[in-house]
Design an enzyme around this catalytic site. Sequence first.
Site, PDB file in Angstrom:
ATOM      1  N   HIS A   1      28.284 -13.841 -12.141  1.00  0.00           N
ATOM      2  CA  HIS A   1      29.744 -13.818 -12.053  1.00  0.00           C
ATOM      3  C   HIS A   1      30.250 -12.482 -12.573  1.00  0.00           C
ATOM      4  O   HIS A   1      29.584 -11.812 -13.375  1.00  0.00           O
ATOM      5  CB  HIS A   1      30.336 -14.939 -12.909  1.00  0.00           C
ATOM      6  CG  HIS A   1      30.167 -16.302 -12.342  1.00  0.00           C
ATOM      7  ND1 HIS A   1      31.112 -17.285 -12.492  1.00  0.00           N
ATOM      8  CD2 HIS A   1      29.167 -16.861 -11.626  1.00  0.00           C
ATOM      9  CE1 HIS A   1      30.704 -18.394 -11.901  1.00  0.00           C
ATOM     10  NE2 HIS A   1      29.515 -18.159 -11.370  1.00  0.00           N
TER      11      HIS A   1
ATOM     12  N   GLU B   1      32.574 -11.740 -14.740  1.00  0.00           N
ATOM     13  CA  GLU B   1      32.764 -11.660 -16.188  1.00  0.00           C
ATOM     14  C   GLU B   1      31.440 -11.485 -16.925  1.00  0.00           C
ATOM     15  O   GLU B   1      31.343 -10.697 -17.876  1.00  0.00           O
ATOM     16  CB  GLU B   1      33.455 -12.928 -16.719  1.00  0.00           C
ATOM     17  CG  GLU B   1      34.817 -13.183 -16.132  1.00  0.00           C
ATOM     18  CD  GLU B   1      34.814 -14.116 -14.916  1.00  0.00           C
ATOM     19  OE1 GLU B   1      35.761 -14.923 -14.806  1.00  0.00           O
ATOM     20  OE2 GLU B   1      33.881 -14.046 -14.093  1.00  0.00           O
TER      21      GLU B   1
END
Length: 185
Positions: A53, A55
């Site tokens: 992901h 993040e």
Amino acid sequence: MTRDERYMKEAIKQAKKAYALGEVPIGCVIVYQDKIIGRGYNRRNTDKNTLAHAEITAINKASRVMKDWRLEECTLYVTLEPCQMCAGAIVQARVTETVIGAMNPKAGCGGSILNILEMPEFNHQVIVRRGILEEECQSVLKKFFRELRVRNRMEKQQRREKQDAEAVLQIKIDDEGENQRGENL
């Protein structure tokens, strides 16, 4: 342009990199002392990795720059509200602030379904600002999903046409086989 808008635009640039790969366009940057120290974009399908992901990638890069797992005094900018995994990683990394572009009412854990980022039960809470360049963040996502639906419909239609062609071919083969048996009698 505000500081939050300037860095959210950088996160949107990261989201567009994911878009170019055919990934859900989510982008993230992490800022320390007015300098970007981590960037990331969604690469789950490309890398065949659940953890890829935006993040998580940005947190990994920022941690290398800071030479520490703690990202205190850092601000994370993300185009879409974090999922439960990413929200947990943000808390675990001790990120001071998180700035969210668009909310995710189906899976968001920064205030939509859950609010992991600001839970008083944890030993760290994140300061959260929401809705920064929200329309721009949403438009990238909406365009991606609109195109994905069209692509999926076209692929489904192509599969159906291929199955129909194979069925017609099988009928011809079966008919020829019967005609040949009839001639042999």
